[in-house]
Design a protein around this motif. Sequence first.
Motif, PDB file in Angstrom:
ATOM      1  N   ALA A 122     -57.615  48.316 -77.555  1.00 30.13           N
ATOM      2  CA  ALA A 122     -56.161  47.807 -77.613  1.00 30.13           C
ATOM      3  C   ALA A 122     -56.488  46.527 -78.001  1.00 30.13           C
ATOM      4  N   ASP A 123     -57.528  46.141 -78.291  1.00 32.35           N
ATOM      5  CA  ASP A 123     -58.742  44.551 -78.760  1.00 32.35           C
ATOM      6  C   ASP A 123     -57.960  44.599 -80.068  1.00 32.35           C
ATOM      7  N   ARG A 124     -58.127  45.931 -80.541  1.00 31.18           N
ATOM      8  CA  ARG A 124     -59.034  45.875 -82.016  1.00 31.18           C
ATOM      9  C   ARG A 124     -57.639  46.329 -82.494  1.00 31.18           C
ATOM     10  N   PHE A 125     -56.323  47.407 -82.142  1.00 29.04           N
ATOM     11  CA  PHE A 125     -55.096  47.480 -83.037  1.00 29.04           C
ATOM     12  C   PHE A 125     -54.192  47.019 -82.317  1.00 29.04           C
ATOM     13  N   GLY A 126     -54.231  45.985 -81.309  1.00 27.06           N
ATOM     14  CA  GLY A 126     -53.103  45.775 -80.607  1.00 27.06           C
ATOM     15  C   GLY A 126     -52.402  45.133 -81.242  1.00 27.06           C
ATOM     16  N   HIS A 127     -52.526  43.723 -82.839  1.00 27.99           N
ATOM     17  CA  HIS A 127     -51.476  43.932 -83.272  1.00 27.99           C
ATOM     18  C   HIS A 127     -50.049  44.662 -83.370  1.00 27.99           C
ATOM     19  N   TYR A 128     -50.729  46.184 -84.026  1.00 27.74           N
ATOM     20  CA  TYR A 128     -50.124  47.252 -84.254  1.00 27.74           C
ATOM     21  C   TYR A 128     -48.267  47.387 -83.333  1.00 27.74           C
ATOM     22  N   TYR A 129     -49.194  47.803 -81.729  1.00 23.18           N
ATOM     23  CA  TYR A 129     -48.686  48.324 -80.821  1.00 23.18           C
ATOM     24  C   TYR A 129     -46.790  47.103 -80.299  1.00 23.18           C
ATOM     25  N   ASN A 130     -45.734  48.002 -80.538  1.00 27.10           N
ATOM     26  CA  ASN A 130     -44.563  47.750 -80.860  1.00 27.10           C
ATOM     27  C   ASN A 130     -44.200  47.056 -81.274  1.00 27.10           C
ATOM     28  N   ARG A 131     -44.685  46.827 -82.625  1.00 27.06           N
ATOM     29  CA  ARG A 131     -43.996  46.117 -83.857  1.00 27.06           C
ATOM     30  C   ARG A 131     -42.891  46.939 -84.240  1.00 27.06           C
ATOM     31  N   LEU A 132     -42.940  47.899 -84.960  1.00 25.28           N
ATOM     32  CA  LEU A 132     -41.681  48.622 -85.260  1.00 25.28           C
ATOM     33  C   LEU A 132     -40.523  49.249 -84.010  1.00 25.28           C
ATOM     34  N   ALA A 133     -41.128  49.637 -82.885  1.00 27.56           N
ATOM     35  CA  ALA A 133     -41.083  50.565 -82.015  1.00 27.56           C
ATOM     36  C   ALA A 133     -39.608  48.466 -81.055  1.00 27.56           C
ATOM     37  N   GLY A 134     -40.170  47.725 -80.838  1.00 21.23           N
ATOM     38  CA  GLY A 134     -39.733  46.886 -80.392  1.00 21.23           C
ATOM     39  C   GLY A 134     -38.287  46.507 -81.067  1.00 21.23           C
ATOM     40  N   GLN A 135     -37.692  46.753 -82.246  1.00 24.34           N
ATOM     41  CA  GLN A 135     -37.133  45.408 -82.837  1.00 24.34           C
ATOM     42  C   GLN A 135     -35.931  45.702 -82.582  1.00 24.34           C
ATOM     43  N   ASP A 136     -35.436  47.313 -82.684  1.00 21.66           N
ATOM     44  CA  ASP A 136     -34.050  47.484 -82.443  1.00 21.66           C
ATOM     45  C   ASP A 136     -33.439  47.820 -81.110  1.00 21.66           C
ATOM     46  N   GLY A 137     -34.171  46.684 -79.984  1.00 28.74           N
ATOM     47  CA  GLY A 137     -33.343  46.693 -78.496  1.00 28.74           C
ATOM     48  C   GLY A 137     -32.963  48.276 -78.198  1.00 28.74           C
ATOM     49  N   ASP A 138     -33.662  49.466 -78.363  1.00 24.45           N
ATOM     50  CA  ASP A 138     -33.063  50.645 -77.753  1.00 24.45           C
ATOM     51  C   ASP A 138     -33.669  50.435 -76.315  1.00 24.45           C
ATOM     52  N   ALA A 139     -32.401  50.803 -76.228  1.00 22.09           N
ATOM     53  CA  ALA A 139     -32.651  50.968 -73.903  1.00 22.09           C
ATOM     54  C   ALA A 139     -33.956  51.854 -73.839  1.00 22.09           C
ATOM     55  N   ILE A 140     -33.869  52.933 -74.098  1.00 17.31           N
ATOM     56  CA  ILE A 140     -35.431  54.178 -74.139  1.00 17.31           C
ATOM     57  C   ILE A 140     -36.041  53.394 -74.258  1.00 17.31           C
ATOM     58  N   THR A 141     -36.645  52.908 -75.597  1.00 16.93           N
ATOM     59  CA  THR A 141     -37.431  52.238 -76.082  1.00 16.93           C
ATOM     60  C   THR A 141     -38.402  51.402 -75.281  1.00 16.93           C
ATOM     61  N   ASP A 142     -37.250  50.358 -75.075  1.00 17.67           N
ATOM     62  CA  ASP A 142     -38.268  49.422 -73.878  1.00 17.67           C
ATOM     63  C   ASP A 142     -38.194  49.650 -73.048  1.00 17.67           C
ATOM     64  N   LEU A 143     -37.236  50.714 -72.085  1.00 15.68           N
ATOM     65  CA  LEU A 143     -37.975  51.473 -71.236  1.00 15.68           C
ATOM     66  C   LEU A 143     -39.291  52.073 -70.958  1.00 15.68           C
ATOM     67  N   ASN A 144     -39.368  52.642 -72.416  1.00 19.60           N
ATOM     68  CA  ASN A 144     -40.941  53.079 -72.522  1.00 19.60           C
ATOM     69  C   ASN A 144     -42.316  52.201 -72.266  1.00 19.60           C
ATOM     70  N   THR A 145     -41.922  51.155 -72.838  1.00 18.76           N
ATOM     71  CA  THR A 145     -42.514  50.058 -72.873  1.00 18.76           C
ATOM     72  C   THR A 145     -42.782  49.156 -72.066  1.00 18.76           C
ATOM     73  N   MET A 146     -41.431  49.418 -71.021  1.00 21.86           N
ATOM     74  CA  MET A 146     -41.895  48.788 -69.276  1.00 21.86           C
ATOM     75  C   MET A 146     -42.575  49.699 -68.669  1.00 21.86           C
ATOM     76  N   LEU A 147     -42.500  51.142 -69.119  1.00 20.06           N
ATOM     77  CA  LEU A 147     -43.323  51.633 -68.095  1.00 20.06           C
ATOM     78  C   LEU A 147     -44.042  52.212 -68.048  1.00 20.06           C
ATOM     79  N   ALA A 148     -44.840  52.374 -70.070  1.00 21.26           N
ATOM     80  CA  ALA A 148     -45.864  53.292 -70.346  1.00 21.26           C
ATOM     81  C   ALA A 148     -47.221  52.489 -70.005  1.00 21.26           C
ATOM     82  N   GLN A 149     -48.621  53.327 -69.158  1.00 19.17           N
ATOM     83  CA  GLN A 149     -49.395  52.728 -69.046  1.00 19.17           C
ATOM     84  C   GLN A 149     -50.681  52.719 -70.135  1.00 19.17           C
ATOM     85  N   ASP A 150     -50.743  53.782 -70.954  1.00 14.35           N
ATOM     86  CA  ASP A 150     -51.654  53.557 -72.100  1.00 14.35           C
ATOM     87  C   ASP A 150     -51.001  54.988 -73.627  1.00 14.35           C
ATOM     88  N   GLY A 151     -51.910  54.859 -74.478  1.00 10.30           N
ATOM     89  CA  GLY A 151     -51.171  55.627 -75.263  1.00 10.30           C
ATOM     90  C   GLY A 151     -52.417  56.354 -76.014  1.00 10.30           C
TER      91      GLY A 151
END
Length: 443
Positions: A122-151
């Motif tokens: 995560a420290d090395r690639f953290g700047h990529y995380y949610n960079r695309l997904a966090g832009q459109d305000g999609d409820a399923i994406t936001d729910l996933n971002t709230m609850l996902a613990q790893d990937g």
Amino acid sequence: MNSEQQYIDLYRECREMICRHSSDVMNAQRDAAFGRFCAEGFPSKKVERYKYTDIARLMAPNYGLNLNRLDIPVNPYDAFRCDVPNLSTSLYFLVNDAFYDKALPKTALLKGVIVDSLARHADRFGHYYNRLAGQDGDAITDLNTMLAQDGLLVYVPRGVRVDRAIQVINILRSDVDLMVNRRVLIVAEEGAEVTLLFCDHAADDRPFLTTQVIEVFAEDNARVNLYCLEETHAKNVRLSNVYVDQQRASRVSHNVITLHNGTTRNKLDLTLSGEGAECRLGGCVIADKQQHVDNNTLVTHRACHCTSDERYKYVLDDEATGAFAGKVYVAPGAQKTSSQMTNQNICASRESRMWTQPMLEIYADDVKCAHGSTVGQLNDAALFYMRQRGIPEQEARTLLEVAFVGEVIDAIELEPLRDRLHHLVDKRFRGELSKCEGCKLCK
């Protein structure tokens, strides 16, 4: 209680537990996603991109979650035997939403290539995380971002070509009704090439609800082939959101094949950000009984001389329902755009239903764009011709259906997978395929 309230209450009560079993990079995105989710809630069918699938109804049941990250009692590497001859992949597993690292492929990947738990890097690639997904305000994406613990992280460094396809088996495993929040990050640096095959399977006959968010970064001259194959069961709900960003002269192909499912919604947002980028999208859906499959795509041309080609085909039988909504957006200044979108569908019964909505929105004047869709039944003349030559009616129907979807399968570049899918599609139409052949988990 409305559908989203249970998730709002869950996050407030379990936030500390969720964060404790995750990384700082993922935790940093949670509260903002939670705020958006509280403000917007689940989209109704009045929202254009969700008009064909009732999300609130799908999210209403009370599913369990493995927030304490308990070990799941299964060794997929011993139990799973997928009969895909000559595919010769590097095989990895996700059990629910956790990377399974107890048994890794015997064949090592090229130096610098990473297929691993996202949290470990995560420290090395953290700047990529949610960079695309966090832009459109999609409820399923936001729910996933709230609850996902790893990937899952797939990283291919600059100039590296991964000759052996990377196959990721997503196994749903539980003794109770379970919600799984799966996250995938794919980074292909300049000049990198990689082929990925994601296979979804359900090992237990339980209701599963899966939210999945995949982010793909294809940098200059990179090539990414992404194939997603679903073979689950009628109790499975799968909500998958894929976000792709392409830079100059990159090439991306994305194919989604639904052979067995319950309710599936695949959302793809792809942006051609660099000049000369090219994408090819394909979809093959075979559904019967009360299955529902909804594919929704948005391809955005932001740069000049870019090409997009979409082809989705459905065969629906019994009381199955399908939907395809595709939009191509050509931004101002994106001259010399070339875009083709095609959706063709067969309703093999009177009770099956298909909704199709191809769209173009163009703000440049030097482009070549076309779109079209058809919904119909099998060709009576072709059936008559085949029966006149001694082919039984049911066999004739099967041959026509196989040939109809074969055009999408033929576009798959990975030859062993293409040959295997032709075989699986034939068995699916003949009613012989109830699980992935050779999978001991599903017996």
